[in-house]
Design an enzyme around this catalytic site. Structure first.
Site: not given
Ligand code: AP5
Length: 207
Positions: A88, A122, A155, A166
Site C-alpha cells: 500500500r 457491505r 466493519r 480511507r
Molecule cells: P470488497 O471486495 O470488500 O472491496 P475491497 O477492495 O476488498 O475493500 P476493503 O475495504 O476491504 O479494502 P481496504 O483496502 O480499504 O481494506 P483492508 O481490509 O485492506 O468489496 C466492497 C463491497 O462491494 C462488498 O460489499 C462487495 O460485495 C461489493 N462489491 C465488490 N465487487 C462489486 C461489484 N463488481 N459490483 C458491486 N458490488 C461489488 O484494510 C483495512 C485497514 O487495515 C486499512 O484502512 C489500514 O488501516 C489497515 N491495513 C490493511 N492493509 C494494510 C497495509 N498493507 N498497510 C498499512 N495498513 C494496512
C-alpha cells in the site's frame, strides 16, 4: 510456484471479492493484510491493540508492522498466491520486491461515489472473511454468512466519514503504486465497475 498476483485498488474496489474468487477457482492462496490485522484486533493481541488505533481512523498501520506480517506468511508459501491490500506504500512495494517476484498487478478502477455506496452497504463475515453487499451480493439468509453460517457484521471503518478518510489515504500513499508497477511492465488496469463475474473474467483474461 503458480501465479503471484497483487490486487491494487481503492477501498471497496472489490479486491477481497475478486481474491476470494481467485482462491475458489484457481486455488491461489489469499493473503489479506486487512483480514490479518482484524483477526489480531479481535484476539486483542498487542499487535491488534496497536493496529486498531490506526484502523479506526482510516489511517495506515506502520510499514514495518505489515511488512513483518507478510514476510512471515510468504516464507512458508510454495503455491501461487494473491495479495489483497498489500503493498500500500512504495516502501511496502520495495520490501515485497526483495521477498518474491510478482507476475501480475491488477489495478481495479472504480469512482468514489460507487466506492462509498459499496462500503456503507457491505456486510462481512468475521469467521471466514467472505464479504456481501446488501443489494449487489446479498446473503441467502439475512445477516448470515452463506459459506460458514456465522453472523455477519458491519466493519467499524465502513462508516461514511471513515470511508472518505480511507480514500484520501489511498490517493496519497497507494495511488503512486500504479506508476511504480506500470514502469515494471506488470500492471494491468481493469474497469472495476460492472458485475462481479464480468470483472473476474477480465482479471482471468489478463493473467
Ligand atoms: P470488497 O471486495 O470488500 O472491496 P475491497 O477492495 O476488498 O475493500 P476493503 O475495504 O476491504 O479494502 P481496504 O483496502 O480499504 O481494506 P483492508 O481490509 O485492506 O468489496 C466492497 C463491497 O462491494 C462488498 O460489499 C462487495 O460485495 C461489493 N462489491 C465488490 N465487487 C462489486 C461489484 N463488481 N459490483 C458491486 N458490488 C461489488 O484494510 C483495512 C485497514 O487495515 C486499512 O484502512 C489500514 O488501516 C489497515 N491495513 C490493511 N492493509 C494494510 C497495509 N498493507 N498497510 C498499512 N495498513 C494496512
Amino acid at each position: 510456484m503458480g501465479f503471484r498476483i497483487v490486487l491494487l485498488g481503492p477501498p471497496g474496489s472489490g479486491k477481497g471479492t475478486q481474491a476470494e474468487k481467485l482462491n475458489d477457482d484457481l486455488g491461489l492462496i489469499r493473503l489479506s493484510t486487512g483480514d490479518m490485522l482484524r483477526e489480531a484486533v479481535r484476539d486483542q493481541t498487542e499487535l491488534g491493540k496497536m493496529a486498531k488505533q490506526y484502523m479506526d481512523k482510516g489511517a495506515l498501520v506502520p510499514d514495518d508492522v505489515v511488512i513483518g506480517l507478510i514476510e512471515e506468511k510468504l516464507v512458508s508459501i510454495r503455491e501461487g498466491f494473491v495479495l489483497d491490500g498489500f503493498p500500500r506504500t512504495v516502501q511496502q512495494a520495495d520490501a515485497l520486491g526483495k521477498l518474491v517476484s510478482i507476475n501480475r498487478v491488477v489495478n481495479l478502477d472504480v469512482d468514489d461515489d460507487e466506492l462509498v455506496s459499496r462500503l456503507t452497504k457491505r456486510r462481512s463475515c468475521p469467521n471466514c472473511n467472505v464479504v456481501f453487499h446488501l443489494l449487489y451480493k446479498p446473503p441467502m439468509k439475512d445477516g448470515v454468512c452463506d459459506k460458514c453460517g456465522a453472523a455477519l457484521y458491519q466493519r467499524s471503518d465502513d462508516a461514511e466519514d471513515t470511508v472518505r478518510e480511507r480514500l484520501n489515504v489511498y490517493r496519497k500513499n497507494t495511488f503512486p503504486l500504479i506508476e511504480y508497477y506500470s514502469k515494471q511492465g506488470i500492471l494491468v488496469n481493469i474497469e472495476g465497475k460492472g458485475s462481479i463475474n464480468e470483472i473476474y473474467e477480465a482479471i482471468e483474461a489478463s493473467l
